[in-house]
Structure formats: structure tokens, C-alpha cells
Design a protein around this motif. Structure first.
Motif, PDB file in Angstrom:
ATOM      1  N   HIS A  94       0.561  -1.318   0.149  1.00  0.00           N
ATOM      2  CA  HIS A  94       0.028   0.350   0.088  1.00  0.00           C
ATOM      3  C   HIS A  94       1.093   1.407  -0.192  1.00  0.00           C
ATOM      4  O   HIS A  94       0.165   2.329  -1.214  1.00  0.00           O
ATOM      5  CB  HIS A  94      -0.970   0.140   1.303  1.00  0.00           C
ATOM      6  N   ILE A  95       1.869   1.082   0.477  1.00  0.00           N
ATOM      7  CA  ILE A  95       2.861   2.657   0.841  1.00  0.00           C
ATOM      8  C   ILE A  95       3.706   2.118  -0.695  1.00  0.00           C
ATOM      9  O   ILE A  95       3.348   3.733  -1.178  1.00  0.00           O
ATOM     10  CB  ILE A  95       4.398   2.244   2.188  1.00  0.00           C
ATOM     11  N   PHE A  96       3.777   1.463  -1.313  1.00  0.00           N
ATOM     12  CA  PHE A  96       4.509   1.681  -2.387  1.00  0.00           C
ATOM     13  C   PHE A  96       3.629   1.754  -3.500  1.00  0.00           C
ATOM     14  O   PHE A  96       4.380   2.650  -4.227  1.00  0.00           O
ATOM     15  CB  PHE A  96       5.488   0.584  -2.477  1.00  0.00           C
ATOM     16  N   SER A  97       2.252   2.020  -2.761  1.00  0.00           N
ATOM     17  CA  SER A  97       0.869   2.385  -4.223  1.00  0.00           C
ATOM     18  C   SER A  97       1.292   3.409  -4.362  1.00  0.00           C
ATOM     19  O   SER A  97       1.455   4.351  -5.497  1.00  0.00           O
ATOM     20  CB  SER A  97       0.297   1.328  -3.768  1.00  0.00           C
ATOM     21  N   ASP A  98       1.277   3.891  -2.835  1.00  0.00           N
ATOM     22  CA  ASP A  98       0.345   5.285  -3.395  1.00  0.00           C
ATOM     23  C   ASP A  98       2.298   6.574  -2.742  1.00  0.00           C
ATOM     24  O   ASP A  98       2.051   7.488  -4.078  1.00  0.00           O
ATOM     25  CB  ASP A  98       0.915   6.053  -1.617  1.00  0.00           C
ATOM     26  N   MET A  99       3.322   5.574  -2.906  1.00  0.00           N
ATOM     27  CA  MET A  99       4.447   6.346  -3.065  1.00  0.00           C
ATOM     28  C   MET A  99       4.624   6.322  -5.374  1.00  0.00           C
ATOM     29  O   MET A  99       4.771   7.551  -5.526  1.00  0.00           O
ATOM     30  CB  MET A  99       5.798   5.776  -3.261  1.00  0.00           C
ATOM     31  N   MET A 100       4.348   5.238  -5.458  1.00  0.00           N
ATOM     32  CA  MET A 100       3.819   5.376  -7.191  1.00  0.00           C
ATOM     33  C   MET A 100       3.192   6.610  -7.450  1.00  0.00           C
ATOM     34  O   MET A 100       3.724   7.262  -8.695  1.00  0.00           O
ATOM     35  CB  MET A 100       4.008   4.186  -7.718  1.00  0.00           C
ATOM     36  N   GLN A 101       1.934   6.218  -6.966  1.00  0.00           N
ATOM     37  CA  GLN A 101       0.704   7.657  -7.633  1.00  0.00           C
ATOM     38  C   GLN A 101       1.624   9.221  -7.471  1.00  0.00           C
ATOM     39  O   GLN A 101       0.586   9.406  -7.770  1.00  0.00           O
ATOM     40  CB  GLN A 101       0.029   7.059  -7.073  1.00  0.00           C
ATOM     41  N   GLY A 102       2.066   9.301  -5.882  1.00  0.00           N
ATOM     42  CA  GLY A 102       3.231  10.414  -6.045  1.00  0.00           C
ATOM     43  C   GLY A 102       2.244  11.305  -4.602  1.00  0.00           C
ATOM     44  O   GLY A 102       2.164  12.151  -4.292  1.00  0.00           O
ATOM     45  N   LYS A 103       1.264   9.801  -4.453  1.00  0.00           N
ATOM     46  CA  LYS A 103       0.710  10.711  -2.979  1.00  0.00           C
ATOM     47  C   LYS A 103       1.453  10.650  -1.963  1.00  0.00           C
ATOM     48  O   LYS A 103       2.488   9.560  -1.868  1.00  0.00           O
ATOM     49  CB  LYS A 103      -0.346   9.474  -3.063  1.00  0.00           C
ATOM     50  N   ASP A 104       1.376  11.327  -0.193  1.00  0.00           N
ATOM     51  CA  ASP A 104       1.872  11.258   0.484  1.00  0.00           C
ATOM     52  C   ASP A 104       1.888   9.802   0.953  1.00  0.00           C
ATOM     53  O   ASP A 104       0.508   8.889   0.451  1.00  0.00           O
ATOM     54  CB  ASP A 104       1.005  12.068   1.569  1.00  0.00           C
ATOM     55  N   TYR A 105       2.781   8.845   1.509  1.00  0.00           N
ATOM     56  CA  TYR A 105       3.104   7.860   1.952  1.00  0.00           C
ATOM     57  C   TYR A 105       3.743   7.678   3.343  1.00  0.00           C
ATOM     58  O   TYR A 105       4.040   8.528   4.079  1.00  0.00           O
ATOM     59  CB  TYR A 105       3.317   6.658   0.909  1.00  0.00           C
ATOM     60  N   ASP A 106       2.861   6.729   3.782  1.00  0.00           N
ATOM     61  CA  ASP A 106       3.672   6.180   5.461  1.00  0.00           C
ATOM     62  C   ASP A 106       5.235   6.759   5.364  1.00  0.00           C
ATOM     63  O   ASP A 106       5.791   5.200   4.570  1.00  0.00           O
ATOM     64  CB  ASP A 106       3.079   5.096   5.952  1.00  0.00           C
TER      65      ASP A 106
END
Length: 148
Positions: A94-106
Motif C-alpha cells: 500500500h505504501i509503495f502504491s501511494d509512493m508510485m502515484q505521487g501521494k503522501d505515504y507513510d
């Protein structure tokens, strides 16, 4: 040379190291979950083998072909999830996916080499390359938990 150029160069070196010297390349044979996935837009394909025992990813290996981003991401992912509880592996995904989408991530969890792929978020067509192995892992862990 600016700090960002140095960082980009370092990240490229990390990605190419995982591409040329993949970790956990191969197939697990016994008592494993095997997932085959591909990315038809660019031809990347992966076969991921997961050995899960007592709610933990005991081992993970992959085979496949594709671009440097796809295969280095698979190498990094297998390293990151080996020995981890299923919940942690899914959280990393989930964190990796957020990072890939340019979202804020944990960012409280050390992503190690995976941070080298952060720049992929600037190239939407390549995000699927980076996330292919992760999607395969999620699917495999879901299949595993349904089978138990």
C-alpha cells in the motif's frame, strides 16, 4: 552537480544493480502460491512464488522478463517481504502504491532500496511496470488467505 542530480544518479545505480543482479530470482517448488501476471502495454511479465507459513511470508522468488523498472521492483519487493507477516507485506504494498502515484505515504517504515523507484511517479506510463510484482504479491497473499 546539484544534490538532486546526485540523488537521481544514485537511484539509477540502485535500480540497475537490482536489474543486473536480481535478488531472489528463481522458482519455489513446494507448498507455494504461484502468481503469473503481465503488463500488456509494455510486455512485462512475472511469475511470483510465495511460501507462506503461519501468517508469514517465509520465502519469495520471481521469474520473468521486462524492463529494468519492472524487474528491479520485483527484486526489491521480494527482499522487502521475506520473513514479514502478511499484514506487513500488504502494508508495504500500500505504501509503495501511494509512493508510485505521487501521494503522501507513510514514511515511518524504512523502504530501503524501494525509495530508488520514487521518481517513477513522474512517468505515469511506467507506474504499472513498477507495481506489477506488488500486484502479483497482493493477489497471491489474498489467494493464500482464502485457501486457509
Amino acid at each position: 552537480m546539484s544534490f538532486n542530480n546526485n540523488l537521481d544518479q544514485l537511484y539509477r545505480q540502485v535500480i540497475m544493480d537490482h536489474y543486473k543482479n536480481p535478488r531472489n530470482r528463481g522458482v519455489l517448488s513446494e507448498d507455494t502460491v504461484t502468481i503469473n501476471m503481465n503488463n500488456p502495454t509494455c510486455g512485462d511479465r512475472i511469475q511470483l512464488s510465495l511460501k507462506v507459513e503461519d501468517g508469514k511470508v517465509v520465502d519469495a522468488k520471481f521469474e520473468g522478463e521486462g524492463c529494468s523498472i519492472s524487474l528491479s521492483s520485483a527484486s526489491m519487493m521480494t527482499q522487502a517481504i521475506k520473513g514479514q507477516p502478511i499484514e506487513h507485506a500488504l502494508k508495504l504494498s500500500h505504501i509503495f502504491s501511494d509512493m508510485m502515484q505521487g501521494k503522501d505515504y507513510d514514511d515511518s517504515i524504512d523502504l530501503g532500496d524501494m525509495e530508488a523507484l520514487q521518481g517513477v511517479s513522474k512517468f505515469p506510463a511506467r507506474i504499472k511496470c513498477a507495481t506489477l510484482a506488488w500486484k502479483a504479491m497482493e493477489k497471491g497473499l489474498r489467494n493464500q488467505s482464502e485457501a486457509e
